[in-house]
Scaffold this motif. Structure first.
Motif, short mmCIF file in Angstrom:
data_model
loop_
_atom_site.label_atom_id
_atom_site.label_comp_id
_atom_site.label_asym_id
_atom_site.label_seq_id
_atom_site.Cartn_x
_atom_site.Cartn_y
_atom_site.Cartn_z
N LYS A 1 -13.22 -25.56 -6.87
CA LYS A 1 -12.72 -26.27 -5.70
C LYS A 1 -13.01 -27.76 -5.90
O LYS A 1 -14.15 -28.14 -6.19
CB LYS A 1 -13.43 -25.81 -4.42
N HIS A 2 -11.98 -28.58 -5.78
CA HIS A 2 -12.21 -30.01 -5.99
C HIS A 2 -13.07 -30.57 -4.87
O HIS A 2 -13.09 -30.06 -3.75
CB HIS A 2 -10.89 -30.77 -6.10
N LYS A 3 -13.78 -31.65 -5.17
CA LYS A 3 -14.73 -32.22 -4.21
C LYS A 3 -14.34 -33.64 -3.81
O LYS A 3 -15.19 -34.39 -3.35
CB LYS A 3 -16.12 -32.22 -4.83
N ARG A 4 -13.08 -33.99 -4.02
CA ARG A 4 -12.63 -35.33 -3.64
C ARG A 4 -12.57 -35.47 -2.14
O ARG A 4 -12.11 -34.58 -1.44
CB ARG A 4 -11.23 -35.57 -4.20
N PRO A 5 -12.99 -36.62 -1.65
CA PRO A 5 -12.86 -36.86 -0.21
C PRO A 5 -11.39 -37.07 0.15
O PRO A 5 -10.56 -37.40 -0.70
CB PRO A 5 -13.67 -38.14 0.02
N SER A 6 -11.09 -36.93 1.40
CA SER A 6 -9.73 -37.10 1.90
C SER A 6 -9.28 -38.56 1.79
O SER A 6 -10.07 -39.48 2.02
CB SER A 6 -9.66 -36.64 3.35
N ASP A 7 -8.03 -38.77 1.44
CA ASP A 7 -7.46 -40.11 1.33
C ASP A 7 -6.71 -40.53 2.60
O ASP A 7 -6.02 -41.55 2.60
CB ASP A 7 -6.48 -40.17 0.15
N ASP B 1 -3.34 -44.23 5.75
CA ASP B 1 -3.02 -44.83 7.05
C ASP B 1 -3.07 -46.36 6.98
O ASP B 1 -2.21 -47.05 7.53
CB ASP B 1 -3.96 -44.32 8.14
N ALA B 2 -4.09 -46.90 6.31
CA ALA B 2 -4.22 -48.35 6.18
C ALA B 2 -3.06 -48.93 5.39
O ALA B 2 -2.50 -49.98 5.75
CB ALA B 2 -5.55 -48.71 5.52
N LEU B 3 -2.66 -48.28 4.32
CA LEU B 3 -1.53 -48.74 3.52
C LEU B 3 -0.23 -48.68 4.30
O LEU B 3 0.59 -49.60 4.23
CB LEU B 3 -1.42 -47.93 2.23
N LEU B 4 -0.03 -47.62 5.05
CA LEU B 4 1.18 -47.51 5.87
C LEU B 4 1.23 -48.60 6.93
O LEU B 4 2.30 -49.16 7.23
CB LEU B 4 1.27 -46.13 6.50
N ALA B 5 0.09 -48.94 7.51
CA ALA B 5 0.03 -50.01 8.49
C ALA B 5 0.41 -51.34 7.86
O ALA B 5 1.13 -52.15 8.45
CB ALA B 5 -1.35 -50.09 9.13
N LEU B 6 -0.07 -51.59 6.64
CA LEU B 6 0.29 -52.82 5.94
C LEU B 6 1.79 -52.87 5.62
O LEU B 6 2.42 -53.92 5.74
CB LEU B 6 -0.51 -52.93 4.63
#
Length: 46
Positions: free
Chosen positions: A26-32, A37-42
């Protein structure tokens, strides 16, 4: 494959040439989500 042919994890991994640890990994990467959301706002601002 495992459910379709009703075989054990060990057998399915052996046939596929994989270690059983790959099946249970199971991968342990945190959610992006925050970054996305920040990129979409920009994008919307510019």
């Amino acid at each position: 494959m495992r459910t379709q042919f009703n075989v054990s994890v060990a057998f399915a991994c052996e046939v596929a040439g994989l270690s059983r640890s790959v099946f249970y990994y199971k991968h342990k990467r945190p959610s992006d989500d925050e970054v996305i959301d920040a990129l979409l706002a920009l994008v919307e601002r510019h």
